[in-house]
Structure formats: C-alpha cells, structure tokens
Design an enzyme around this catalytic site. Sequence first.
Site, mmCIF file in Angstrom:
data_model
loop_
_atom_site.group_PDB
_atom_site.id
_atom_site.type_symbol
_atom_site.label_atom_id
_atom_site.label_comp_id
_atom_site.label_asym_id
_atom_site.label_seq_id
_atom_site.Cartn_x
_atom_site.Cartn_y
_atom_site.Cartn_z
ATOM 1 N N LYS A 290 1.179 -1.254 0.580
ATOM 2 C CA LYS A 290 0.148 0.065 0.061
ATOM 3 C C LYS A 290 0.848 1.226 -0.232
ATOM 4 O O LYS A 290 0.535 2.588 -0.405
ATOM 5 C CB LYS A 290 -0.901 0.054 1.255
ATOM 6 C CG LYS A 290 -2.296 -1.163 1.220
ATOM 7 C CD LYS A 290 -2.796 -1.243 2.186
ATOM 8 C CE LYS A 290 -3.769 -2.719 2.157
ATOM 9 N NZ LYS A 290 -4.317 -2.420 3.454
ATOM 10 N N GLN B 264 -4.593 -1.530 10.334
ATOM 11 C CA GLN B 264 -3.776 -2.269 9.372
ATOM 12 C C GLN B 264 -4.633 -3.811 10.594
ATOM 13 O O GLN B 264 -4.208 -3.986 10.939
ATOM 14 C CB GLN B 264 -2.300 -2.642 9.391
ATOM 15 C CG GLN B 264 -2.099 -4.228 8.433
ATOM 16 C CD GLN B 264 -2.529 -4.361 6.780
ATOM 17 O OE1 GLN B 264 -2.734 -3.387 5.876
ATOM 18 N NE2 GLN B 264 -3.752 -5.130 6.949
ATOM 19 N N ASP C 67 -10.346 3.925 4.728
ATOM 20 C CA ASP C 67 -10.817 2.292 4.096
ATOM 21 C C ASP C 67 -12.414 2.260 4.131
ATOM 22 O O ASP C 67 -13.333 1.442 4.212
ATOM 23 C CB ASP C 67 -10.445 0.946 5.538
ATOM 24 C CG ASP C 67 -9.057 0.337 5.180
ATOM 25 O OD1 ASP C 67 -8.853 0.355 3.487
ATOM 26 O OD2 ASP C 67 -8.698 -0.036 6.043
#
Length: 287
Positions: free
Chosen positions: A54, A98, A121
């Site tokens: 990422k 994460q 997200d």
Amino acid sequence: MSARILDGKALAARIQAELADEVVEFIANNTTEPTLVAVLVGEDPASEVYVRSKRKACELVGMESRLQRLPADVTQDELLRIIGRLNKDDEVHGILIQLPLPPQIDATRVLHAVSPHKDVDGFHPENVGRLVQGRPRFVPCTPRGIQELLRREGIETAGRHVVVVGRSDIVGKPLANMLIQRGPGGDATVTLCHSRTPNLAQFTKQADILVAAIGRPKFITADMVKPGAVVIDVGINRTDAGLVGDVDFDSVREVAGAITPVPGGIGPLTITMLLANTLLAAREATA
Ligand code: NDP
C-alpha cells in the site's frame, strides 16, 4: 470456450496513472500533498506485506505515505490516543488501521475512533450509513475496486442478477449495498449468500455476475456457475501451491464468460481504490 480474463493488474496500473496526474494537479493547487498514515500493530508477516504494497503504491502515484508502527503489546488506550492525534493532524488526510489487531484490542472501537473524514477504508459507521443511503463518501476499497472493474470492462449491472457469496463488513455486505443503489454501477438484483445458505449452488447457478468472497481455496467449481457468467474472485488464500482464489480458476474459466485471476485480479484494484480514497480525503480537507 475459455472465459475472457479480466486483468485487474493492468487496469490498476491504468487507474494509478490517472491518479498520478490528479495528484500532480492537486499538489500544484494546494500547499499540501495527499498523505496516508498506515497504523501497523505487531509484526504479522501478511500485514507487513500488505502495508508495504500500500505504501509503495502511494509513493508511485506521488502521495506521501507514513508508517506508524506500534508494538504487539500496545494498550488500547495508547492506540486510541495515537488515532486521536492523527485525527487532529491537518497534514494527515487518510488513516489506515491494518487488520488484524492483537487480541487485547477491541478492533471495532479502534476503527470507530478514526475520524469519518479520514476513514479511507470506509469502515466508520457514518460512512457505512452514507453508503447504504446512497450518499457515499468513502466506500470500502475492495467493493469499490469490483465496481470499478465492472464499469471499465463494460459489464452492465442494471437488471442483472448478482450473487455475492460472503457477507463480511469489508467485502460482501458493502458490495451488495452498492449494487442495489439506483444509477450507474448499480440497479442490480442482488442475492447475498453465506455459510448458512442451504444448497448454495442453486443460487450461484442463477448468477449473471458471481462474486466469491469466502476465504476458502477453489470453493466455487464449474458446476456452480451458469455458462457465460461473469465471475469475480475476491479470495486470497495462501496454500502450499501458492496464492489461490475462492474460485477453481482452471475449471470455471471453461464455463464462465469472463473471470478475474488470483493473483492479478481484485487485489491490485483494492490497493488502487485506497489511493483514490486518500486523494478524495485530501480534496475534502482542502475544499
Ligand atoms: P470473512 O471470513 O470475513 O467472510 C467470509 C464469508 O464467507 C462469511 O460471510 C462466511 O459466512 C462465508 N462463508 C464461509 N464459508 C462458506 C461456505 N461454505 N458457504 C458459503 N459461504 C461461506 O472474509 P473476508 O470477506 O474478509 O474475505 C474473503 C476472502 O477475500 C478471503 O480470502 C480474503 O483473504 C479475501 N480478501 C481479498 C481482498 C482483496 O483485496 N482481493 C480484500 C479482502 C479480503 P458466515 O458469515 O456465515 O460466516
């Protein structure tokens, strides 16, 4: 006849090139560059790999990426305090926590602590609610990647029957909600299946577009697929034979009309949508 391969990797590269141009323009018009902070707790090897790719993708499109690394035994209070600080930092546009988080941490509480304006997200209840109501801000990256792939490959969803297998908050649930919305990329009839669905094949065989987000290697076999269907494989399963999807690619490609491979399908698009969401966050912050 063998199915058309939907090359997510190549499409992701094209979208990233577009994003890179948009980032140049953004930086020229603002005093700040789009910045994503990844919060990584502990040393889970898979999480390390995901965060690294990422961050690399961010840098490729000219965005700034920062890593907030924390020890596996970090307390919930300390993690919440750090998120609070990132929420207030005007130089930070997107915050990515994460997953998975260690057992002493209440993941839901932590995800809800991220400002809904930096929630790239799309997991915050405010953003989930907006998505369900058809007023999306940040849409979760994997379903957004799937919708983008369908749109750019010219695969119509309006009036089609989409069967999604898997009801997670990250993939199945938001995707089903997106596809039932009115307008482009939506207007589908959606069936959402899960582990309590009896006779799963009876549903999957009705799908014009079949999405597998299950987490079980090669679970969807050719006899579960309608001839000519579009098959989207979200699964990423580590096996002795390497990475495999939730779809038995070799047999299903002989039945399907189009199919995504694993790897090189939805994975690269997921990362690309994280970049798109970060740019959106930066735009909203500077508007
Ligand atoms: P979850 O484990 O959260 O959800 C799996 C879903 O599959 C659940 O809804 C479960 O049902 C359902 N399921 C499990 N077994 C069966 C079965 N036998 N029949 C029907 N349904 C079943 O997984 P995620 O959604 O997070 O991930 C799914 C897969 O996608 C994984 O392989 C993951 O690694 C991958 N993934 C890939 C991404 C990418 O970028 N390509 C991003 C995110 C995930 P129930 O709810 O009843 O338990």
